[in-house]
Write a protein that holds these residues in place. Structure first.
Motif, PDB file in Angstrom:
ATOM      1  N   ALA A 359       0.959  -1.394  -0.016  1.00  0.00           N
ATOM      2  CA  ALA A 359       0.391   0.161  -0.457  1.00  0.00           C
ATOM      3  C   ALA A 359       0.828   0.839   0.133  1.00  0.00           C
ATOM      4  O   ALA A 359       1.146   1.222   1.139  1.00  0.00           O
ATOM      5  N   SER A 360       0.614   2.047  -1.373  1.00  0.00           N
ATOM      6  CA  SER A 360       1.695   2.881  -1.757  1.00  0.00           C
ATOM      7  C   SER A 360       1.554   4.030  -0.854  1.00  0.00           C
ATOM      8  O   SER A 360       3.061   4.742   0.001  1.00  0.00           O
ATOM      9  N   ASP A 361       0.324   4.400   0.062  1.00  0.00           N
ATOM     10  CA  ASP A 361       0.111   6.003   0.821  1.00  0.00           C
ATOM     11  C   ASP A 361       0.429   5.999   1.989  1.00  0.00           C
ATOM     12  O   ASP A 361       0.432   6.610   2.405  1.00  0.00           O
ATOM     13  N   ILE A 362       0.741   4.042   2.558  1.00  0.00           N
ATOM     14  CA  ILE A 362       1.012   4.328   4.062  1.00  0.00           C
ATOM     15  C   ILE A 362       2.151   3.271   4.277  1.00  0.00           C
ATOM     16  O   ILE A 362       2.938   3.093   5.529  1.00  0.00           O
ATOM     17  N   THR A 363       3.197   3.176   3.510  1.00  0.00           N
ATOM     18  CA  THR A 363       4.317   2.291   3.225  1.00  0.00           C
ATOM     19  C   THR A 363       5.702   3.408   2.783  1.00  0.00           C
ATOM     20  O   THR A 363       5.567   3.910   1.479  1.00  0.00           O
ATOM     21  N   PRO A 364       6.112   4.286   3.767  1.00  0.00           N
ATOM     22  CA  PRO A 364       7.220   4.452   2.861  1.00  0.00           C
ATOM     23  C   PRO A 364       8.808   4.028   2.613  1.00  0.00           C
ATOM     24  O   PRO A 364       9.575   4.607   3.774  1.00  0.00           O
ATOM     25  N   ILE A 365       8.547   3.357   1.441  1.00  0.00           N
ATOM     26  CA  ILE A 365       9.603   3.004   1.442  1.00  0.00           C
ATOM     27  C   ILE A 365      10.765   3.703   0.870  1.00  0.00           C
ATOM     28  O   ILE A 365      11.632   3.244   1.747  1.00  0.00           O
ATOM     29  N   GLU A 366      10.564   4.493   0.141  1.00  0.00           N
ATOM     30  CA  GLU A 366      12.017   5.413  -0.318  1.00  0.00           C
ATOM     31  C   GLU A 366      12.014   6.943   0.691  1.00  0.00           C
ATOM     32  O   GLU A 366      13.575   6.851   1.098  1.00  0.00           O
ATOM     33  N   ALA A 367      10.938   7.576   1.282  1.00  0.00           N
ATOM     34  CA  ALA A 367      11.540   7.710   2.789  1.00  0.00           C
ATOM     35  C   ALA A 367      12.430   7.129   3.594  1.00  0.00           C
ATOM     36  O   ALA A 367      13.922   7.765   3.991  1.00  0.00           O
ATOM     37  N   VAL A 368      12.212   6.564   3.764  1.00  0.00           N
ATOM     38  CA  VAL A 368      13.006   4.946   5.354  1.00  0.00           C
ATOM     39  C   VAL A 368      14.382   5.079   4.033  1.00  0.00           C
ATOM     40  O   VAL A 368      15.348   4.864   4.854  1.00  0.00           O
ATOM     41  N   GLU A 369      14.034   4.376   3.124  1.00  0.00           N
ATOM     42  CA  GLU A 369      15.718   4.462   2.815  1.00  0.00           C
ATOM     43  C   GLU A 369      16.669   5.305   2.708  1.00  0.00           C
ATOM     44  O   GLU A 369      17.648   5.452   2.750  1.00  0.00           O
ATOM     45  N   TRP A 370      15.390   6.809   2.503  1.00  0.00           N
ATOM     46  CA  TRP A 370      16.795   8.116   2.548  1.00  0.00           C
ATOM     47  C   TRP A 370      17.172   8.723   4.404  1.00  0.00           C
ATOM     48  O   TRP A 370      18.679   8.152   4.566  1.00  0.00           O
ATOM     49  N   MET A 420      -2.702  15.544  17.801  1.00  0.00           N
ATOM     50  CA  MET A 420      -1.544  16.756  16.914  1.00  0.00           C
ATOM     51  C   MET A 420      -1.473  16.009  15.532  1.00  0.00           C
ATOM     52  O   MET A 420      -1.293  16.557  14.666  1.00  0.00           O
ATOM     53  N   SER A 421      -2.105  14.773  15.186  1.00  0.00           N
ATOM     54  CA  SER A 421      -2.385  14.364  13.183  1.00  0.00           C
ATOM     55  C   SER A 421      -4.006  14.739  13.179  1.00  0.00           C
ATOM     56  O   SER A 421      -3.379  15.275  12.047  1.00  0.00           O
ATOM     57  N   ARG A 422      -4.532  15.652  14.330  1.00  0.00           N
ATOM     58  CA  ARG A 422      -5.742  16.290  13.447  1.00  0.00           C
ATOM     59  C   ARG A 422      -5.098  17.807  13.281  1.00  0.00           C
ATOM     60  O   ARG A 422      -5.756  19.041  13.190  1.00  0.00           O
ATOM     61  N   ALA A 444      -0.982  11.984   2.945  1.00  0.00           N
ATOM     62  CA  ALA A 444      -2.341  11.787   3.237  1.00  0.00           C
ATOM     63  C   ALA A 444      -3.242  12.318   4.364  1.00  0.00           C
ATOM     64  O   ALA A 444      -3.147  12.662   4.137  1.00  0.00           O
ATOM     65  N   ASN A 445      -2.071  11.556   5.426  1.00  0.00           N
ATOM     66  CA  ASN A 445      -3.224  11.357   6.930  1.00  0.00           C
ATOM     67  C   ASN A 445      -3.357  12.678   7.689  1.00  0.00           C
ATOM     68  O   ASN A 445      -3.397  13.058   8.453  1.00  0.00           O
ATOM     69  N   GLN A 446      -1.468  13.189   7.357  1.00  0.00           N
ATOM     70  CA  GLN A 446      -0.997  14.466   8.608  1.00  0.00           C
ATOM     71  C   GLN A 446      -0.709  15.303   7.546  1.00  0.00           C
ATOM     72  O   GLN A 446       0.425  16.411   8.464  1.00  0.00           O
ATOM     73  N   PRO A 447      -1.904  16.160   6.986  1.00  0.00           N
ATOM     74  CA  PRO A 447      -1.383  17.478   5.673  1.00  0.00           C
ATOM     75  C   PRO A 447      -1.877  18.341   7.040  1.00  0.00           C
ATOM     76  O   PRO A 447      -0.690  19.431   7.042  1.00  0.00           O
TER      77      PRO A 447
END
Length: 476
Positions: A359-370, A420-422, A444-447
């Motif tokens: 699920a790409s919108d909630i799995t931060p693969i590239e951000a975690v690699e960075w 805080m998320s809201r 997506a969830n904490q703009p």
């Protein structure tokens, strides 16, 4: 129980049912919430040779006592992930779904012809497909159905399947916390059923003893009570809330429940007292929490088949007409194998727009690699709860503040997280109090939180992609 025998040509209908449902399971992306942290626990167990007894995934609750009842499921998930990658993981889910719904089809076929059995099981499969997440509970589905199968055989006068119940209890107690359901099924059968009670009583005692054959022993039962009452589960996890009629799966579920009463009224077939107890008990559970709906559907489809058999025209099964039953079996096997073309790693070779594996919108693969490539950024880290599960596995060097397990965290901590998320203004005071220097936030969830942090001169944006934004303190 044995009202209609299974014929070789029935295997064609069974294989079509399994083909459709297994293929559907291959198309669902892995959501991170209850998957990645389980892989991390499995990896820790294999590396240390022991099930963790203190919290190690998060820094906010580090060192607190913890109990992982699905430890065996986590080990299996981790080994399959390492050895088979995404293809092996999806294949495991397909196998568990195929076993579960295949056995339900066999039981449904006892009451109805193969065509109607296929229609009912497919309908039930679609209604319950929102419970097919990659999580430890998947292992419990075939065990639950096997318990029902064994107890229905017992009620019909056969004790031959009772031996499976203690074995099921041992496995279930090490795979998922819902193991108590096998005791609920067998206990209610003992009280309200019509089989050999002496044999079932011995079986029940063995089942209860079997639940103690775990690394946790008696502590497993105390943890079960904790999981059913801890506020962070009850108040903040959506799956513990009562279901509402939203989404097509729940539309099917509510329509099915509403149609059951007139079906029972007009059917010439009767439902036994034991089955009514199952219906009412698991129905009550289903309407008290979303996580329990699938168990009720397993019961509901079997009872619906029984009642439909008393309404539909009675067409007795004809004798086997084919001279080549082996051909039917081979064709059925081929149908089931056709689902393999939809596995990750295979479908990409012929399907240009194949669904995402994760699920790409909630799995931060590239951000975690960075983030892994920038160990110089100071911690501790504050993160989105869904991100926490993936972070715990992919970046263990940076423990999380919170993750999707819920139960290790206090109600106050979860309440602050939601505020805080809201976009609540308490975010600055919480970050100061916790000494947080690094953030990874979901776009997506904490703009609102991203906007607030981005407008502060004390925080500097370090990374951004479509999924996540990473901030660190500017003065550090």
């Amino acid at each position: 129980m044995n009202e209609r025998p299974i014929r070789s040509y029935d295997l064609i209908w069974l294989s079509l049912t399994v083909l459709i449902l297994v293929t559907l399971s291959f198309l669902f992306a892995i959501r991170p919430q209850d998957y990645w942290w389980c892989l991390r626990v499995g990896r820790d167990i294999l590396s240390t040779g022991a099930v963790p007894v203190t919290e190690t995934l998060s820094w906010s609750q580090a060192g607190q006592p913890i109990l992982y009842e699905p430890w065996l499921a986590c080990v299996i998930f981790e080994r399959v992930h390492v050895l088979g990658g995404a293809s092996g993981t999806f294949l495991l889910r397909g196998l568990l779904i195929g076993l579960t719904y295949g056995l339900i089809w066999v039981m449904t076929r006892r009451s109805l012809g193969p065509q109607w059995a296929t229609v009912l099981v497919l309908l039930m499969g679609l209604a319950s497909s929102n419970n097919w997440e990659m999580r430890a509970q998947l292992f419990a589905y075939p065990l639950f159905v096997l318990c029902v199968y064994s107890l229905l055989n017992w009620q019909s006068g056969s004790n031959k399947m009772l031996w499976t119940l203690p074995v099921t209890a041992i496995l279930w107690a090490n795979l998922h916390g819902s193991f108590i359901l096998c005791l609920v099924l067998a206990g209610s059968a003992f009280v309200f059923g019509k089989g050999d009670r002496r044999s079932l009583l011995i079986t029940l005692v063995l089942m209860l003893m079997g639940t103690l054959i775990t690394p946790h022993g008696l502590a497993l039962w105390g943890h079960l009570q904790f999981m059913l009452t801890v506020p962070s589960n009850q108040e903040y996890s959506l799956e513990w809330r009562a279901p509402v009629n939203e989404g097509w799966q729940m539309n099917v579920f509510f329509a099915w429940v509403l149609s059951f009463a007139p079906l029972a009224a007009f059917s010439s077939r009767k439902i036994s007292l034991m089955e009514w107890v199952w219906f009412l008990g698991f129905g009550w559970l289903a309407f008290s929490g979303i996580r329990y709906v699938i168990w009720f559907l397993f019961i509901l489809v079997l009872l619906t088949a029984r009642l439909l058999a008393g309404i539909l025209p009675d067409k007795q099964d004809l004798p086997e007409r084919t001279r080549f039953p082996a051909f039917n079996a081979a064709l059925a096997s081929l149908f089931i194998l056709l689902s393999i073309v939809y596995l990750p790693g295979i479908r990409e070779k012929w399907w240009a727009q194949a669904p995402a594996v994760y699920a790409s919108d909630i799995t931060p693969i590239e951000a975690v690699e960075w983030l892994d490539q920038h160990p110089e950024l100071p911690g501790p880290l504050w993160n989105d709860y869904a991100f926490g599960s993936y972070l715990a596995y992919a970046l263990p060097s940076r423990p999380v503040w919170v993750d999707s397990r819920f139960f290790p965290f206090t109600g106050g901590q979860m309440d602050e997280y939601l505020q805080m998320s809201r976009g609540s203004l308490i975010w600055e005071s919480v970050f100061e109090r916790e000494g947080i220097n690094l953030l990874i936030l979901p776009t997506a969830n904490q703009p609102l939180l991203i906007e607030l942090v981005g407008s502060s001169s004390r925080w500097c944006e370090q990374y951004r992609d479509e999924v996540a934004v990473i901030f660190s303190r500017c003065e550090l």
